[in-house]
Design a protein around this motif. Structure first.
Motif, PDB file in Angstrom:
ATOM      1  N   GLU A   1      -2.605  19.659   6.435  1.00 18.41           N
ATOM      2  CA  GLU A   1      -3.855  19.084   5.963  1.00 18.41           C
ATOM      3  C   GLU A   1      -3.511  18.135   4.813  1.00 18.41           C
ATOM      4  O   GLU A   1      -2.408  18.139   4.290  1.00 18.41           O
ATOM      5  N   GLY A   2      -4.457  17.287   4.437  1.00 22.39           N
ATOM      6  CA  GLY A   2      -4.241  16.419   3.285  1.00 22.39           C
ATOM      7  C   GLY A   2      -3.327  15.234   3.529  1.00 22.39           C
ATOM      8  O   GLY A   2      -2.568  14.831   2.640  1.00 22.39           O
ATOM      9  N   ILE A   3      -3.386  14.634   4.708  1.00 21.63           N
ATOM     10  CA  ILE A   3      -2.581  13.453   5.017  1.00 21.63           C
ATOM     11  C   ILE A   3      -3.464  12.207   4.924  1.00 21.63           C
ATOM     12  O   ILE A   3      -4.645  12.242   5.247  1.00 21.63           O
ATOM     13  N   VAL A   4      -2.850  11.120   4.469  1.00 21.19           N
ATOM     14  CA  VAL A   4      -3.488   9.806   4.520  1.00 21.19           C
ATOM     15  C   VAL A   4      -2.768   8.990   5.587  1.00 21.19           C
ATOM     16  O   VAL A   4      -1.543   8.848   5.548  1.00 21.19           O
ATOM     17  N   GLU A   5      -3.515   8.494   6.564  1.00 19.65           N
ATOM     18  CA  GLU A   5      -2.957   7.626   7.589  1.00 19.65           C
ATOM     19  C   GLU A   5      -3.336   6.186   7.264  1.00 19.65           C
ATOM     20  O   GLU A   5      -4.526   5.865   7.121  1.00 19.65           O
ATOM     21  N   LEU A   6      -2.349   5.331   7.134  1.00 22.34           N
ATOM     22  CA  LEU A   6      -2.579   3.914   6.913  1.00 22.34           C
ATOM     23  C   LEU A   6      -2.367   3.175   8.225  1.00 22.34           C
ATOM     24  O   LEU A   6      -1.332   3.338   8.874  1.00 22.34           O
ATOM     25  N   THR A   7      -3.345   2.374   8.624  1.00 20.65           N
ATOM     26  CA  THR A   7      -3.240   1.566   9.832  1.00 20.65           C
ATOM     27  C   THR A   7      -3.068   0.109   9.440  1.00 20.65           C
ATOM     28  O   THR A   7      -3.911  -0.444   8.716  1.00 20.65           O
ATOM     29  N   HIS A   8      -1.979  -0.476   9.925  1.00 21.69           N
ATOM     30  CA  HIS A   8      -1.715  -1.893   9.648  1.00 21.69           C
ATOM     31  C   HIS A   8      -1.759  -2.675  10.946  1.00 21.69           C
ATOM     32  O   HIS A   8      -0.963  -2.434  11.862  1.00 21.69           O
ATOM     33  N   ASN A   9      -2.694  -3.591  11.038  1.00 28.60           N
ATOM     34  CA  ASN A   9      -2.764  -4.507  12.166  1.00 28.60           C
ATOM     35  C   ASN A   9      -1.915  -5.736  11.857  1.00 28.60           C
ATOM     36  O   ASN A   9      -2.084  -6.364  10.801  1.00 28.60           O
TER      37      ASN A   9
ATOM     38  N   THR B   1       0.821  -1.207   0.000  1.00 32.83           N
ATOM     39  CA  THR B   1       0.000   0.000   0.000  1.00 32.83           C
ATOM     40  C   THR B   1       0.859   1.263   0.000  1.00 32.83           C
ATOM     41  O   THR B   1       0.567   2.220  -0.723  1.00 32.83           O
ATOM     42  N   VAL B   2       1.917   1.291   0.788  1.00 30.89           N
ATOM     43  CA  VAL B   2       2.816   2.444   0.797  1.00 30.89           C
ATOM     44  C   VAL B   2       3.418   2.634  -0.596  1.00 30.89           C
ATOM     45  O   VAL B   2       3.524   3.769  -1.095  1.00 30.89           O
ATOM     46  N   LYS B   3       3.788   1.561  -1.233  1.00 29.82           N
ATOM     47  CA  LYS B   3       4.358   1.634  -2.591  1.00 29.82           C
ATOM     48  C   LYS B   3       3.368   2.285  -3.548  1.00 29.82           C
ATOM     49  O   LYS B   3       3.745   3.109  -4.395  1.00 29.82           O
TER      50      LYS B   3
ATOM     51  N   TYR C   1       0.883   4.488  -2.790  1.00 34.18           N
ATOM     52  CA  TYR C   1       0.728   5.919  -2.526  1.00 34.18           C
ATOM     53  C   TYR C   1       2.004   6.694  -2.886  1.00 34.18           C
ATOM     54  O   TYR C   1       1.925   7.878  -3.251  1.00 34.18           O
ATOM     55  N   GLU C   2       3.132   6.051  -2.810  1.00 28.77           N
ATOM     56  CA  GLU C   2       4.367   6.680  -3.290  1.00 28.77           C
ATOM     57  C   GLU C   2       4.325   6.832  -4.806  1.00 28.77           C
ATOM     58  O   GLU C   2       4.848   7.814  -5.348  1.00 28.77           O
ATOM     59  N   LEU C   3       3.704   5.893  -5.503  1.00 26.62           N
ATOM     60  CA  LEU C   3       3.512   6.036  -6.951  1.00 26.62           C
ATOM     61  C   LEU C   3       2.658   7.262  -7.253  1.00 26.62           C
ATOM     62  O   LEU C   3       2.902   7.979  -8.237  1.00 26.62           O
ATOM     63  N   LEU C   4       1.668   7.522  -6.408  1.00 23.89           N
ATOM     64  CA  LEU C   4       0.845   8.723  -6.582  1.00 23.89           C
ATOM     65  C   LEU C   4       1.650   9.995  -6.357  1.00 23.89           C
ATOM     66  O   LEU C   4       1.217  11.080  -6.756  1.00 23.89           O
ATOM     67  N   GLY C   5       2.805   9.880  -5.711  1.00 20.83           N
ATOM     68  CA  GLY C   5       3.635  11.042  -5.436  1.00 20.83           C
ATOM     69  C   GLY C   5       3.723  11.406  -3.970  1.00 20.83           C
ATOM     70  O   GLY C   5       4.358  12.403  -3.606  1.00 20.83           O
ATOM     71  N   MET C   6       3.081  10.608  -3.108  1.00 18.67           N
ATOM     72  CA  MET C   6       3.104  10.896  -1.676  1.00 18.67           C
ATOM     73  C   MET C   6       4.363  10.316  -1.040  1.00 18.67           C
ATOM     74  O   MET C   6       5.060   9.492  -1.636  1.00 18.67           O
ATOM     75  N   LYS C   7       4.632  10.747   0.164  1.00 21.17           N
ATOM     76  CA  LYS C   7       5.833  10.340   0.897  1.00 21.17           C
ATOM     77  C   LYS C   7       5.451  10.006   2.341  1.00 21.17           C
ATOM     78  O   LYS C   7       4.594  10.674   2.926  1.00 21.17           O
ATOM     79  N   VAL C   8       6.090   8.978   2.899  1.00 14.03           N
ATOM     80  CA  VAL C   8       5.881   8.684   4.324  1.00 14.03           C
ATOM     81  C   VAL C   8       6.595   9.770   5.128  1.00 14.03           C
ATOM     82  O   VAL C   8       7.826   9.854   5.124  1.00 14.03           O
ATOM     83  N   ILE C   9       5.809  10.616   5.796  1.00 15.01           N
ATOM     84  CA  ILE C   9       6.410  11.711   6.564  1.00 15.01           C
ATOM     85  C   ILE C   9       6.508  11.369   8.047  1.00 15.01           C
ATOM     86  O   ILE C   9       7.166  12.074   8.801  1.00 15.01           O
ATOM     87  N   ASN C  10       5.840  10.283   8.454  1.00 14.56           N
ATOM     88  CA  ASN C  10       5.961   9.837   9.847  1.00 14.56           C
ATOM     89  C   ASN C  10       5.451   8.405   9.949  1.00 14.56           C
ATOM     90  O   ASN C  10       4.547   7.998   9.214  1.00 14.56           O
TER      91      ASN C  10
END
Length: 313
Positions: free
Chosen positions: A68-76, A23-25, A27-36
């Protein structure tokens, strides 16, 4: 001293995911970055916060709670290897999506198609040729719309915006009242679609120079889109309401608002008579609160660490 709602921000949208690497891969394709990233091994889950963070982004380099405009991904833990685990994407009925706005709509969609991204709706399909819907690895819909000023050059992901999150609501009147009066948002644009029997309401924390009922909202981040289908609030209707994403089967989790002073903000919400899912004083996590909106969707409330230090996240 009182909390100031004009300093609030619609910080993020939380989505549960099956496989964080995959999933991170995406959203990185979309141009986003893991900032935290916030690991929580004691509770068997991790949080990944992604945003557009290039030099042309809205708030590059800022603390994650001050955006603003952050996506939080939760992985259990363990879901990635559990064949029986499935995500409720919220659109089988349908319910929800998130939207990004791009500089060159056709080029952006072509780029994703070339990367073999699945689409729910391509630009060339259906009547609405100005929007597309891609699907992330969990089946969540990603609406793709154009920034106001489109370019003729090849698309540049560093200019993209995580524009809005859409939720469907049973009563437009009740939800608008909640998000405006209780949460302090402003109704920035309304799109009435009488022939199709639905209305769209775009809310956000108004910025300097913005006006209510503006026709241009695609160039910014941190918007909430409410979709109201006519008749769902009719007392004689059999409609019972929308799945909130947190009952089984789970998927979408919540939206989050960051505030200037968490204690004062929660005191104000208490005075407003909100329906709490979790007060600050409940449970082990004393730095987050959760309110339930009129449809039962969760609204997380956290401290904006760019204004006042609290947790050291």
């Amino acid at each position: 001293m009182a909390t100031d709602t004009s300093k609030y921000k619609l910080n993020h949208t939380m989505l549960r995911v099956k496989d964080p690497v995959e999933t991170v891969k995406f959203y990185e394709l979309l141009g986003m970055k893991v900032i935290n990233k916030i690991p929580n091994p004691q509770w068997n889950f991790d949080l990944y916060f992604l945003a557009f963070d290039g030099p042309q982004a809205e708030s590059p380099g800022k603390h994650w709670t001050d955006r603003e405009g952050i996506v939080e991904l939760t992985h259990n833990y363990g879901t990635e290897s559990n064949a029986e685990y499935t995500i409720c994407n919220g659109n089988d009925e349908p319910h929800r999506d998130i939207a990004i706005s791009v500089d060159n709509l056709q080029s952006a969609c072509d780029r994703l198609e070339q990367a073999n991204v699945a689409f729910k709706k391509k630009l060339s399909e259906g009547r609405m040729r100005h929007i597309a819907f891609a699907k992330d690895p969990n089946g969540y819909w990603i609406e793709i719309i154009g920034l106001k000023d489109q370019v003729t050059t090849e698309t540049n992901t560093s200019t993209y915006r995580m524009n809005h999150s859409m939720i469907r609501v049973k009563s437009a009147k009740e939800s608008l009242k909640f998000y405006q009066e209780t949460m302090g948002m402003t109704l920035l644009r309304t799109s009435e679609n009488e022939a199709a029997k639905f209305n769209l309401y775009f809310l956000g924390y108004k910025r300097e120079g913005e006006t209510e009922n503006s026709s241009a909202t695609s160039d910014r981040e941190g918007l909430l889109e409410l979709t109201y289908n006519y008749g769902t609030d009719d007392p004689d209707s059999d409609f019972k309401g929308y799945h909130d994403g947190n009952a089984e089967p789970q998927g979408f989790g919540h939206i989050c608002v960051s505030v200037d002073d968490l204690d004062l903000a929660c005191a104000r919400f208490e005075e407003c008579g909100v329906n709490w899912k979790k007060r600050l004083t409940d449970g082990k996590m004393k730095d987050v609160a959760f309110i339930k909106d009129p449809d039962g969707y969760w609204v997380e409330v956290v401290q904006n660490e760019g204004i006042k230090k609290r947790t050291g996240w």
